[in-house]
Motif scaffolding. Structure first.
Motif, mmCIF file in Angstrom:
data_model
loop_
_atom_site.group_PDB
_atom_site.id
_atom_site.type_symbol
_atom_site.label_atom_id
_atom_site.label_comp_id
_atom_site.label_asym_id
_atom_site.label_seq_id
_atom_site.Cartn_x
_atom_site.Cartn_y
_atom_site.Cartn_z
ATOM 1 N N UNK A 1 0.588 -1.653 0.171
ATOM 2 C CA UNK A 1 -0.177 -0.144 0.194
ATOM 3 C C UNK A 1 0.359 1.061 -0.048
ATOM 4 N N UNK A 2 0.000 2.476 -0.634
ATOM 5 C CA UNK A 2 1.731 3.418 -0.899
ATOM 6 C C UNK A 2 1.668 4.485 0.891
ATOM 7 N N UNK A 3 2.174 4.479 1.027
ATOM 8 C CA UNK A 3 2.764 5.688 2.102
ATOM 9 C C UNK A 3 3.354 6.952 1.654
ATOM 10 N N UNK A 4 3.371 7.458 2.985
ATOM 11 C CA UNK A 4 4.029 9.126 2.600
ATOM 12 C C UNK A 4 5.018 8.804 0.767
ATOM 13 N N UNK A 5 4.988 9.530 0.296
ATOM 14 C CA UNK A 5 6.003 10.508 -1.201
ATOM 15 C C UNK A 5 7.017 10.706 -1.165
ATOM 16 N N UNK A 6 7.345 10.869 0.357
ATOM 17 C CA UNK A 6 8.981 11.610 1.032
ATOM 18 C C UNK A 6 9.536 9.537 0.899
ATOM 19 N N UNK A 7 9.002 9.101 1.667
ATOM 20 C CA UNK A 7 9.731 7.348 1.751
ATOM 21 C C UNK A 7 10.506 7.006 0.946
ATOM 22 N N UNK A 8 11.450 6.971 1.722
ATOM 23 C CA UNK A 8 12.391 6.005 0.513
ATOM 24 C C UNK A 8 12.776 4.345 0.734
ATOM 25 N N UNK A 9 12.660 3.715 0.442
ATOM 26 C CA UNK A 9 12.809 2.091 0.534
ATOM 27 C C UNK A 9 13.886 1.438 0.969
ATOM 28 N N UNK A 10 13.790 1.056 1.508
ATOM 29 C CA UNK A 10 15.286 -0.113 1.973
ATOM 30 C C UNK A 10 15.707 -1.411 1.020
ATOM 31 N N UNK A 11 17.410 -0.852 1.039
ATOM 32 C CA UNK A 11 17.379 -1.750 0.008
ATOM 33 C C UNK A 11 17.798 -3.191 0.823
ATOM 34 N N UNK A 12 17.359 -3.921 0.713
ATOM 35 C CA UNK A 12 17.810 -5.395 1.448
ATOM 36 C C UNK A 12 19.091 -6.148 1.072
ATOM 37 N N UNK B 1 18.221 -5.809 -7.455
ATOM 38 C CA UNK B 1 18.097 -4.347 -6.299
ATOM 39 C C UNK B 1 16.639 -5.105 -5.711
ATOM 40 N N UNK B 2 16.630 -5.881 -4.707
ATOM 41 C CA UNK B 2 15.445 -6.614 -3.997
ATOM 42 C C UNK B 2 15.337 -5.220 -2.736
ATOM 43 N N UNK B 3 14.203 -4.194 -2.624
ATOM 44 C CA UNK B 3 14.026 -3.725 -0.945
ATOM 45 C C UNK B 3 12.666 -3.710 -0.564
ATOM 46 N N UNK B 4 12.445 -3.694 0.378
ATOM 47 C CA UNK B 4 11.822 -3.771 1.205
ATOM 48 C C UNK B 4 10.532 -2.263 1.032
ATOM 49 N N UNK B 5 9.760 -1.862 0.811
ATOM 50 C CA UNK B 5 8.793 -0.421 0.785
ATOM 51 C C UNK B 5 7.388 -1.028 0.909
ATOM 52 N N UNK B 6 7.028 -0.294 1.297
ATOM 53 C CA UNK B 6 4.993 0.067 1.354
ATOM 54 C C UNK B 6 4.656 0.213 -0.093
ATOM 55 N N UNK B 7 5.375 0.629 -0.849
ATOM 56 C CA UNK B 7 5.011 1.362 -2.375
ATOM 57 C C UNK B 7 4.809 0.716 -4.035
ATOM 58 N N UNK B 8 3.916 1.034 -4.068
ATOM 59 C CA UNK B 8 4.371 -0.303 -5.404
ATOM 60 C C UNK B 8 4.740 -0.568 -5.906
ATOM 61 N N UNK B 9 5.023 -1.599 -6.550
ATOM 62 C CA UNK B 9 6.545 -2.024 -8.119
ATOM 63 C C UNK B 9 6.140 -0.726 -8.645
ATOM 64 N N UNK B 10 5.084 -0.289 -9.056
ATOM 65 C CA UNK B 10 5.123 0.215 -10.067
ATOM 66 C C UNK B 10 5.382 2.026 -10.198
ATOM 67 N N UNK C 1 9.816 -8.572 -1.287
ATOM 68 C CA UNK C 1 9.764 -7.316 -1.134
ATOM 69 C C UNK C 1 9.574 -6.982 -2.930
ATOM 70 N N UNK C 2 9.901 -5.864 -3.074
ATOM 71 C CA UNK C 2 10.188 -5.617 -4.623
ATOM 72 C C UNK C 2 10.672 -5.656 -5.375
#
Length: 280
Positions: A50-61, A91-100, A129-130
């Motif tokens: 689910x989408x979060x704050x627009x400024x949240x950065x993904x975490x690279x796992x 690149x494997x990322x942990x993020x609440x953002x959509x893959x798009x 992860x994404x």
């Protein structure tokens, strides 16, 4: 006798053939050893983002360097994708953002040049992860790289990742064969292929291929990890069924493929070949 169909991308001869195969190796972390896995895992097991704050950065796992991408064929079946002279940074990322959203905002650069996304992307249900795959030419060498999100650096590529990119494995396949030589009409059997695999490149890597019979719509994923200079006989199996004139088996490693036909015979043909018992 079974008939062997030649690849439309490259003719495979009986003598050893050198192919720039598909290999992979995890630079962060290291990949697992040889395995053969069945396909068909349900995409519903993935994580919903689910989408979060627009400024949240993904975490690279993790950052993986590989020579193939396991992508969902027809949206369901994991299948090997690769192109000659190309390797991939995944690149494997942990993020609440959509893959798009991540695809549109995350970039990877090598020597300050941005890399294109690979034509096929990893199966979305493989990890929680994404995952994004970027295509990297094997014909070039690099000094540095970094992962960028919305023009801000998330992480530089490590020296081990750069070294892996500059020293890719190269695989040679030879002596490919399949058994049995024939199958009874209407019967289901397990067919086995064997081939010799050698890593003649400069680095450790993982060979990957998709093995498909004519019984199910999916395919099995065949992998084997070899050190530089190593050689191994690989064996893998798939299901076939006796229908039409031949039951086809296909080994596809992305940059090329090999296929053969197993002859389908009637039960009467099998009994005719057996010696008769003399009468008393």
């Amino acid at each position: 006798m079974p008939s062997t169909k030649l690849s439309r991308r490259r003719i495979l001869r009986a003598s050893p053939i050198a192919l720039i195969g598909i290999a992979g190796c995890l630079s962060q972390p290291r990949s697992s050893g040889p395995s053969t896995n069945s396909s068909g895992r349900s995409p519903t097991t993935g994580t919903t983002h689910t989408e979060s704050n627009d400024d949240d950065e993904p975490s690279v796992r993790a950052i993986d360097v590989a020579d193939f991408v396991l992508y969902p064929l027809a949206g369901t079946h994991p299948h090997v994708y690769s192109r000659a002279h190309t390797q991939y940074i995944i690149v494997r990322q942990t993020t609440p953002k959509s893959i798009d959203t991540v695809r549109n905002r995350l970039a990877l650069t090598l020597d300050e040049e941005p890399l294109p996304l690979a034509e096929r992307q990893p199966v979305p249900w493989k990890h929680d992860t994404v995952d994004l795959a970027f295509a990297v030419p094997k014909t070039e060498t690099f000094e540095r790289g970094r992962i960028v999100f919305k023009h801000s650096e998330l992480r530089p590529l490590s020296e081990s990742t750069i070294s892996r990119l500059n020293n890719p494995p190269v695989f040679e396949l030879s002596n490919i064969s399949a058994s049995p030589s024939e199958i009874q009409a209407g019967k289901k059997e397990t067919a086995t292929i064997q081939f010799d695999l050698a890593n003649t490149g400069d680095g450790r890597g993982t060979f990957g291929a998709s093995l498909k019979g004519n019984f199910v719509s999916g395919s099995n994923t065949v992998t084997a990890t070899l050190d530089s200079g190593a050689r191994r006989e690989i064996s893998a199996s798939t299901e076939i069924v006796g229908k039409d004139e031949e039951a086809t088996i296909r080994l596809d490693w992305g940059s090329d493929e090999w296929s053969t036909g197993i002859s389908v015979v009637e039960a009467a043909e099998l009994t005719e070949s057996s010696p008769e018992t003399p009468s008393s």
